[in-house]
Design a protein around this motif. Sequence first.
Motif, PDB file in Angstrom:
ATOM      1  N   ALA A 165       0.855  -1.186   0.000  1.00  0.00           N
ATOM      2  CA  ALA A 165       0.000   0.000   0.000  1.00  0.00           C
ATOM      3  C   ALA A 165       0.891   1.236   0.000  1.00  0.00           C
ATOM      4  CB  ALA A 165      -0.931  -0.003   1.216  1.00  0.00           C
ATOM      5  N   PRO A 166       0.377   2.357  -0.488  1.00  0.00           N
ATOM      6  CA  PRO A 166       1.172   3.595  -0.460  1.00  0.00           C
ATOM      7  C   PRO A 166       1.439   4.039   0.971  1.00  0.00           C
ATOM      8  CG  PRO A 166      -0.783   3.807  -1.869  1.00  0.00           C
ATOM      9  CD  PRO A 166      -0.945   2.552  -1.072  1.00  0.00           C
ATOM     10  N   PRO A 167       2.514   4.791   1.187  1.00  0.00           N
ATOM     11  CA  PRO A 167       2.731   5.380   2.523  1.00  0.00           C
ATOM     12  C   PRO A 167       1.735   6.501   2.767  1.00  0.00           C
ATOM     13  CG  PRO A 167       4.356   6.211   0.985  1.00  0.00           C
ATOM     14  CD  PRO A 167       3.578   5.169   0.240  1.00  0.00           C
ATOM     15  N   SER A 168       1.658   6.965   3.988  1.00  0.00           N
ATOM     16  CA  SER A 168       0.781   8.084   4.316  1.00  0.00           C
ATOM     17  C   SER A 168       1.184   9.297   3.481  1.00  0.00           C
ATOM     18  CB  SER A 168       0.882   8.403   5.809  1.00  0.00           C
ATOM     19  OG  SER A 168       0.012   9.454   6.138  1.00  0.00           O
ATOM     20  N   GLY A 169       0.208   9.900   2.822  1.00  0.00           N
ATOM     21  CA  GLY A 169       0.479  11.030   1.936  1.00  0.00           C
ATOM     22  C   GLY A 169       0.823  10.629   0.518  1.00  0.00           C
ATOM     23  N   THR A 192      -4.879   5.346  -1.840  1.00  0.00           N
ATOM     24  CA  THR A 192      -4.083   5.903  -0.746  1.00  0.00           C
ATOM     25  C   THR A 192      -3.796   4.751   0.215  1.00  0.00           C
ATOM     26  OG1 THR A 192      -6.009   6.486   0.589  1.00  0.00           O
ATOM     27  CG2 THR A 192      -5.271   8.097  -1.050  1.00  0.00           C
ATOM     28  N   ARG A 193      -3.285   5.060   1.370  1.00  0.00           N
ATOM     29  CA  ARG A 193      -2.861   3.979   2.256  1.00  0.00           C
ATOM     30  C   ARG A 193      -4.018   3.054   2.645  1.00  0.00           C
ATOM     31  NH1 ARG A 193       1.446   2.303   4.487  1.00  0.00           N
ATOM     32  NH2 ARG A 193       1.467   1.161   6.442  1.00  0.00           N
ATOM     33  N   ASN A 194      -5.179   3.628   2.932  1.00  0.00           N
ATOM     34  CA  ASN A 194      -6.298   2.806   3.414  1.00  0.00           C
ATOM     35  C   ASN A 194      -7.580   3.000   2.618  1.00  0.00           C
ATOM     36  OD1 ASN A 194      -4.922   1.668   5.832  1.00  0.00           O
ATOM     37  ND2 ASN A 194      -4.915   3.806   6.504  1.00  0.00           N
ATOM     38  N   HIS A 195      -7.521   3.677   1.474  1.00  0.00           N
ATOM     39  CA  HIS A 195      -8.727   3.969   0.717  1.00  0.00           C
ATOM     40  C   HIS A 195      -8.490   3.756  -0.771  1.00  0.00           C
ATOM     41  CE1 HIS A 195      -9.318   6.160   4.517  1.00  0.00           C
ATOM     42  NE2 HIS A 195     -10.622   5.992   4.309  1.00  0.00           N
ATOM     43  N   VAL A 196      -9.606   3.523  -1.485  1.00  0.00           N
ATOM     44  CA  VAL A 196      -9.543   3.288  -2.939  1.00  0.00           C
ATOM     45  C   VAL A 196     -10.678   4.046  -3.609  1.00  0.00           C
ATOM     46  CG1 VAL A 196      -9.591   1.573  -4.789  1.00  0.00           C
ATOM     47  CG2 VAL A 196      -8.586   0.981  -2.580  1.00  0.00           C
ATOM     48  N   LEU A 197     -10.351   4.736  -4.686  1.00  0.00           N
ATOM     49  CA  LEU A 197     -11.327   5.445  -5.502  1.00  0.00           C
ATOM     50  C   LEU A 197     -11.198   4.970  -6.943  1.00  0.00           C
ATOM     51  CD1 LEU A 197     -12.281   9.185  -5.521  1.00  0.00           C
ATOM     52  CD2 LEU A 197     -11.383   8.191  -7.626  1.00  0.00           C
ATOM     53  N   VAL A 198     -12.331   4.746  -7.592  1.00  0.00           N
ATOM     54  CA  VAL A 198     -12.358   4.413  -9.023  1.00  0.00           C
ATOM     55  C   VAL A 198     -13.014   5.575  -9.752  1.00  0.00           C
ATOM     56  CG1 VAL A 198     -13.379   2.919 -10.785  1.00  0.00           C
ATOM     57  CG2 VAL A 198     -12.336   1.922  -8.754  1.00  0.00           C
ATOM     58  N   TRP A 226      -8.052  11.745   2.576  1.00  0.00           N
ATOM     59  CA  TRP A 226      -7.810  10.361   2.990  1.00  0.00           C
ATOM     60  C   TRP A 226      -6.313  10.163   3.216  1.00  0.00           C
ATOM     61  CZ3 TRP A 226     -10.812   7.785  -1.661  1.00  0.00           C
ATOM     62  CH2 TRP A 226     -12.186   7.831  -1.418  1.00  0.00           C
ATOM     63  N   ASP A 227      -5.927   9.738   4.369  1.00  0.00           N
ATOM     64  CA  ASP A 227      -4.550   9.299   4.635  1.00  0.00           C
ATOM     65  C   ASP A 227      -3.516  10.335   4.199  1.00  0.00           C
ATOM     66  OD1 ASP A 227      -5.695   6.778   5.381  1.00  0.00           O
ATOM     67  OD2 ASP A 227      -5.802   6.277   3.251  1.00  0.00           O
ATOM     68  N   GLY A 228      -3.809  11.627   4.442  1.00  0.00           N
ATOM     69  CA  GLY A 228      -2.869  12.684   4.082  1.00  0.00           C
ATOM     70  C   GLY A 228      -2.923  13.082   2.619  1.00  0.00           C
ATOM     71  N   VAL A 229      -3.910  12.594   1.867  1.00  0.00           N
ATOM     72  CA  VAL A 229      -4.072  12.938   0.449  1.00  0.00           C
ATOM     73  C   VAL A 229      -5.390  13.692   0.298  1.00  0.00           C
ATOM     74  CG1 VAL A 229      -4.315  12.061  -1.902  1.00  0.00           C
ATOM     75  CG2 VAL A 229      -2.789  10.915  -0.281  1.00  0.00           C
ATOM     76  N   GLU A 269       5.223   9.120  -4.430  1.00  0.00           N
ATOM     77  CA  GLU A 269       5.669   8.958  -3.052  1.00  0.00           C
ATOM     78  C   GLU A 269       6.876   9.855  -2.810  1.00  0.00           C
ATOM     79  OE1 GLU A 269       6.630   4.902  -2.432  1.00  0.00           O
ATOM     80  OE2 GLU A 269       4.720   4.128  -3.173  1.00  0.00           O
ATOM     81  N   PRO A 270       7.036  10.318  -1.569  1.00  0.00           N
ATOM     82  CA  PRO A 270       8.231  11.109  -1.255  1.00  0.00           C
ATOM     83  C   PRO A 270       9.508  10.302  -1.523  1.00  0.00           C
ATOM     84  CG  PRO A 270       6.596  11.276   0.501  1.00  0.00           C
ATOM     85  CD  PRO A 270       6.115  10.209  -0.427  1.00  0.00           C
ATOM     86  N   ASP A 271      10.537  10.993  -1.987  1.00  0.00           N
ATOM     87  CA  ASP A 271      11.858  10.384  -2.227  1.00  0.00           C
ATOM     88  C   ASP A 271      11.801   9.280  -3.289  1.00  0.00           C
ATOM     89  OD1 ASP A 271      12.899  12.008  -0.149  1.00  0.00           O
ATOM     90  OD2 ASP A 271      12.266  10.517   1.331  1.00  0.00           O
TER      91      ASP A 271
END
Length: 771
Positions: free
Chosen positions: A513-517, A536-542, A624-627, A750-752
Amino acid sequence: MRLGAVAFLLGILVLQALPELPTRAWILGLPGALAVLAFAPRWRLPAWSVAGFLWALWLVPSPTLFPAELEGVEMWVEGWIAAIPDRERRSTRFEFVIDRGLAQGEEPALLVGQRLRLSWWNDSTGIENAANGVPPLRVGDRWGFAVRLKRPRGLLNPGGFDYERWLYAKGIVATGTIRSHPAPRLLAGAERYPLDRYRQRVAETFERLLPDNPQTGILTALAVGEQSGIASWQWEVFNRTGVGHLMSISGSHIGLVAGMVFALVWGFWSRIPALALRWPATRAAALAALVGAGGYALLSGLAVPAQRSFLMLAVAMTALIVLRAAVPGRILALALLVVLVAEPGAPLLVGFWLSFGAVAAILYSVGGRWREHWPLGRTIRLQWGITLALLPLLLLFFQRFPLLSPLANLIAIPWVGCTVLPLTLLAVLADWIGPAVQALLLEGAALTLEGLWRVLLWLDRWPGLVWYRPEPPPWALAFALPGVALLLGPRGLPGRWLGLPLCLPLLWPPVAAPPSGGVWFTLLDVGPGLAAVVRTRNHVLVYDTGPRLGETLDAGRAVIAPFLRRQGVVKLDMLVVSHADKQHTGGVRSLREEMSVERILTSSLEQTPIDGAEHCRAGQSWEWDGVRFRLLHPPETGFVGDEASCVLQVIGSAGRVLLPGDIETRAETALAASYGAGLAAEVLVAPHQGRRNLSASAFLTEVRPRYVLFSTGYRNRFGYPRPETATRYQASGATLLDASHEGALTFRLEPDRPLAPERYRRDHRRYWTAP
């Protein structure tokens, strides 16, 4: 023999994992590998693998037989219909072997003898059926068609069906459509393929005697292996209950026919002393069973499960005839070897793995230690062994497991084997007696099948019937295979308890899963339409659900749901349907049937009413999750149709994505004026697939995309993206990518982490994949 057959298979799998075929000059090493097999016992296993690799390299066809310059060119082809046509309401599809082809006044010799898959569309050609003066399509007839062809091409997405692989495994070098001018011509009748012609006649007889009966397609599949008559809603019930293998000819059906013939002949032969004294009843029954099973295998079209079952049966029956002991493991290994030698491409088909896997599980479960004296106990133990053994394969290929499969098969296997199948085959044989007897037998078969169907529908209503899991990684499979072997091992086997912990990673694999943000954005390859997934880390959008892909299939069921399940997603947090265009709404219904959706936003409630949906409006936002998610368009009034598409901006800590639906110049200008630099996004999905006069220069100036993505469909009839529009995007400095050429496109913001696309067609290329 057993290890040698497995090593031979491994050699073929190595070849099939390559992105490009090596030079055919390697085939010169095949005699050396065979010499090592004959004279160097210590090196036999590596030699078996090398022989498998080189043998497959020798026999596999080149995936580039169809010249690229002939794509889209109208040409005249003559040849034979090579398989039973698949008829749908608006089209007919069939395989066609070319004898002669003419394109632009020249004859491309490379096409002679090659196999095509052609589509005859009723609404586009104006030609429907024999009622319009066109003879019916029959296997073996010689026809001439005006066609437009293209290389085998399919949608390519994680978790989706690999249509290109399926076409390659069937030896099809091009697909195409039949044109109306010049008109198709029947040149000769019944020139080739007499067996398939007879199979088609049986199928047509069943349709005539049982018109408008929903069970006719299943009975046809059981009789001749032709599955096109089984409706998609029937397959859904069969697959959810785990009995799909029983609804077409498989190894179990071949075995049932052989067993019935053996019992009948043995009972008759042993009761006539004159016959029994001349030749033992067991030998006579074995020979009759071999002939009966061979006839049924031919009637089935010789699919891989039928080949495997008949080969094993042939070895076992031959051993009875010559009074030799037959070791089941060696019989299976010999069948595997013969199938691979005859058809090295067989491992490309899922049925190959399920067929051989089921038989291997049976032999391992009962071999040398069958102590259960209670018949029902034997059956339950055997069904448990098959279910457990096939669990890794089912999760690998389908990411789902029907929990009621053991119970459903416990009911369905004897039901089909003792009633439906015998009556169906007797109906085939009754063709020589008369239609009245044949119709009576068919009606009996349909009646018994209807009873089974009602039981399956009852089971299908049970909650939590199917267990969905993410695709297991290779290391989880490596642990699970010995784990399954331990669990199916004999009682008292040391360390048998370790089987369960070894299987746990298969059942609960780690899910990335993606990191937070962070944001993972995927533009799916759905043809001419749009479907995208934002994680995002805990959510999904279509965002949008793509087009319909045929009369019974759409992007929601064929692309989006398999992709989400492969990622371990079991529910959607939000579905955004940008507007009412059918290229964006085609998969809404099936996606909602496949998984729960918490919230739905759309701009087109009046045109496409969706239960529980809400209007999308400019100004709506959530996090969601910093996004952060922002809806930028449409406003309350002023825009309709495509211009009123929901425009979604996704803002993560490492970049932005802009999804504008099908807005056009007026909406683009309004967005640029309203938001200015706030429109900025590293990834832009091109509005309206890149049609002419898009996008406005002010809009592009404010967005400043690094990547512009298209979802146009391979060789789409509108020529999207239009050259002038693509030039405008390129002038902005953006990189242009089209999912129809690249497969699914994924960006991990993702960062970095540098922003770079993952191109599914390139990153997961096999030698049969179109470039």
